[in-house]
Design a protein around this motif. Sequence first.
Motif, mmCIF file in Angstrom:
data_model
loop_
_atom_site.group_PDB
_atom_site.id
_atom_site.type_symbol
_atom_site.label_atom_id
_atom_site.label_comp_id
_atom_site.label_asym_id
_atom_site.label_seq_id
_atom_site.Cartn_x
_atom_site.Cartn_y
_atom_site.Cartn_z
ATOM 1 N N ALA A 1 1.127 43.822 18.178
ATOM 2 C CA ALA A 1 2.307 43.198 17.570
ATOM 3 C C ALA A 1 3.432 43.212 18.591
ATOM 4 O O ALA A 1 3.790 44.270 19.107
ATOM 5 C CB ALA A 1 2.721 43.967 16.325
ATOM 6 N N PRO B 1 7.168 40.938 19.375
ATOM 7 C CA PRO B 1 8.007 39.782 19.061
ATOM 8 C C PRO B 1 7.910 38.765 20.199
ATOM 9 O O PRO B 1 7.956 39.127 21.362
ATOM 10 C CB PRO B 1 9.421 40.365 18.979
ATOM 11 N N ARG C 1 11.315 34.655 18.059
ATOM 12 C CA ARG C 1 12.503 35.494 18.069
ATOM 13 C C ARG C 1 13.443 35.077 19.189
ATOM 14 O O ARG C 1 14.659 35.077 19.049
ATOM 15 C CB ARG C 1 12.085 36.948 18.241
ATOM 16 N N GLU D 1 9.993 52.017 18.118
ATOM 17 C CA GLU D 1 11.269 51.325 17.867
ATOM 18 C C GLU D 1 11.820 50.673 19.122
ATOM 19 O O GLU D 1 12.477 49.631 19.055
ATOM 20 C CB GLU D 1 12.285 52.317 17.285
ATOM 21 N N GLY E 1 10.029 49.286 21.371
ATOM 22 C CA GLY E 1 9.094 48.240 21.794
ATOM 23 C C GLY E 1 8.118 48.730 22.858
ATOM 24 O O GLY E 1 8.233 49.852 23.367
ATOM 25 N N PHE E 2 7.130 47.890 23.182
ATOM 26 C CA PHE E 2 6.187 48.207 24.255
ATOM 27 C C PHE E 2 6.873 47.956 25.602
ATOM 28 O O PHE E 2 7.720 47.072 25.719
ATOM 29 C CB PHE E 2 4.959 47.287 24.161
ATOM 30 N N VAL F 1 0.672 39.232 19.070
ATOM 31 C CA VAL F 1 0.863 38.510 17.815
ATOM 32 C C VAL F 1 2.333 38.618 17.423
ATOM 33 O O VAL F 1 2.888 39.722 17.351
ATOM 34 C CB VAL F 1 -0.029 39.120 16.699
ATOM 35 N N ASP F 2 2.939 37.467 17.202
ATOM 36 C CA ASP F 2 4.344 37.396 16.810
ATOM 37 C C ASP F 2 4.409 37.351 15.285
ATOM 38 O O ASP F 2 3.746 36.531 14.655
ATOM 39 C CB ASP F 2 4.926 36.111 17.426
ATOM 40 N N LEU F 3 5.177 38.237 14.700
ATOM 41 C CA LEU F 3 5.235 38.299 13.233
ATOM 42 C C LEU F 3 6.510 37.660 12.680
ATOM 43 O O LEU F 3 6.923 37.963 11.565
ATOM 44 C CB LEU F 3 5.119 39.764 12.772
ATOM 45 N N GLY F 4 7.129 36.794 13.464
ATOM 46 C CA GLY F 4 8.303 36.072 12.952
ATOM 47 C C GLY F 4 9.582 36.469 13.649
ATOM 48 O O GLY F 4 9.613 37.436 14.408
ATOM 49 N N ARG G 1 12.263 37.985 13.005
ATOM 50 C CA ARG G 1 13.073 39.145 12.631
ATOM 51 C C ARG G 1 12.420 40.396 13.220
ATOM 52 O O ARG G 1 11.205 40.441 13.356
ATOM 53 C CB ARG G 1 13.156 39.278 11.100
ATOM 54 N N VAL G 2 13.233 41.386 13.533
ATOM 55 C CA VAL G 2 12.667 42.639 14.070
ATOM 56 C C VAL G 2 12.226 43.498 12.890
ATOM 57 O O VAL G 2 13.038 43.909 12.067
ATOM 58 C CB VAL G 2 13.701 43.417 14.913
ATOM 59 N N VAL H 1 8.508 49.601 12.207
ATOM 60 C CA VAL H 1 7.126 49.895 12.590
ATOM 61 C C VAL H 1 6.184 49.756 11.386
ATOM 62 O O VAL H 1 5.125 49.121 11.475
ATOM 63 C CB VAL H 1 7.036 51.329 13.174
HETATM 64 N N1 SAH Z 1 13.205 46.911 20.012
HETATM 65 C C1 SAH Z 1 11.982 46.187 20.048
HETATM 66 C C2 SAH Z 1 11.405 45.992 18.661
HETATM 67 C C3 SAH Z 1 10.741 47.199 18.170
HETATM 68 S S1 SAH Z 1 10.195 47.049 16.538
HETATM 69 C C4 SAH Z 1 12.196 44.820 20.668
HETATM 70 O O1 SAH Z 1 13.308 44.342 20.675
HETATM 71 O O2 SAH Z 1 11.220 44.248 21.108
HETATM 72 C C5 SAH Z 1 8.770 48.091 16.601
HETATM 73 C C6 SAH Z 1 7.473 47.387 16.795
HETATM 74 O O3 SAH Z 1 7.191 46.601 15.652
HETATM 75 C C7 SAH Z 1 7.383 46.427 17.969
HETATM 76 O O4 SAH Z 1 7.049 47.087 19.174
HETATM 77 C C8 SAH Z 1 6.254 45.502 17.516
HETATM 78 O O5 SAH Z 1 5.003 46.098 17.770
HETATM 79 C C9 SAH Z 1 6.494 45.431 16.035
HETATM 80 N N2 SAH Z 1 7.335 44.278 15.652
HETATM 81 C C10 SAH Z 1 8.554 44.313 15.090
HETATM 82 N N3 SAH Z 1 8.986 43.066 14.828
HETATM 83 C C11 SAH Z 1 8.012 42.215 15.235
HETATM 84 C C12 SAH Z 1 7.876 40.805 15.230
HETATM 85 N N4 SAH Z 1 8.814 40.000 14.760
HETATM 86 N N5 SAH Z 1 6.726 40.280 15.729
HETATM 87 C C13 SAH Z 1 5.756 41.088 16.226
HETATM 88 N N6 SAH Z 1 5.851 42.432 16.265
HETATM 89 C C14 SAH Z 1 6.954 42.993 15.770
#
Ligand code: SAH
Length: 231
Positions: free
Chosen positions: A137, A139, A143, A189, A191-192, A208-211, A213-214, A217
């Motif tokens: 996962a 973003p 995003r 939190e 991110g990778f 994989v992008d889940l949309g 919005r952040v 976890v």
């Molecule tokens: N601060 C990070 C977001 C961390 S959210 C950033 O700005 O990239 C924690 C984890 O949730 C992310 O590493 C990812 O694995 C997942 N996640 C959160 N929102 C996501 C989204 N819209 N699409 C895909 N993965 C998401």
Amino acid sequence: MRARSGYKCTLFDGTGSEYRAEVAEILPKRVRLWILDRQVVDRELPFRITIGAPLPKGDRERFLVEKLTELGVTVFVPLVTARGVVRPTAAAVRRLERAVIEASKQCGRNRLMQIAAPTALPSFLRDHATAEVRWLAHPGDSRRETTAAGHTPDASNSPPGRGGSDVAPGESLLVPRPDAARAAAVGPEGGFTPEELQAAASLGWRCVDLGPRVLRVETAAIALAVKLTSH
Ligand code: SAH
């Protein structure tokens, strides 16, 4: 608490068997039951789903494990990532195992979701490199577009190879076999890191992008589990 002698209930042993039973005797801290019969009832998905995620804080870890149990996930792996803050303890794992049992009682799942030992992300990526579906996962483009009016996202966070084909090397373009193992990882939190994304890409994991919005976890992990269930 409400049961009396003669009360009928269902027992389960966590391995797929269910037992119809009747309360025989209620002792101060124990209940003795007669087992009336044993049935093997299958409420599992036709494939294995492994979800790795860093443990969220407080009650959210329990929520996560409860929902993954309800959704039929096979194994949950507490992940240790570069930007993760807490390393899960053995006590945390035991706490999660108890949450799995509680959730199973509530939802009627009779095979327990396994809680694996805390695992460093590189090992997780390698351990599941043979899963037919391997998702990370992260973003992505959706995003990035919406942040145009706000802050500029860190472009170095883009995994290699994004933007063109959506299919990672080694991943079949075809729909996975119905019983194909599926694995997915969620980041912390923070991110990778680019290095983690690179390592995953080189083992054929797909972002994989889940949309736009952040997600927290636990939300990302649940969303992935649902997507994998219907993939
Ligand atoms: N601060 C990070 C977001 C961390 S959210 C950033 O700005 O990239 C924690 C984890 O949730 C992310 O590493 C990812 O694995 C997942 N996640 C959160 N929102 C996501 C989204 N819209 N699409 C895909 N993965 C998401």
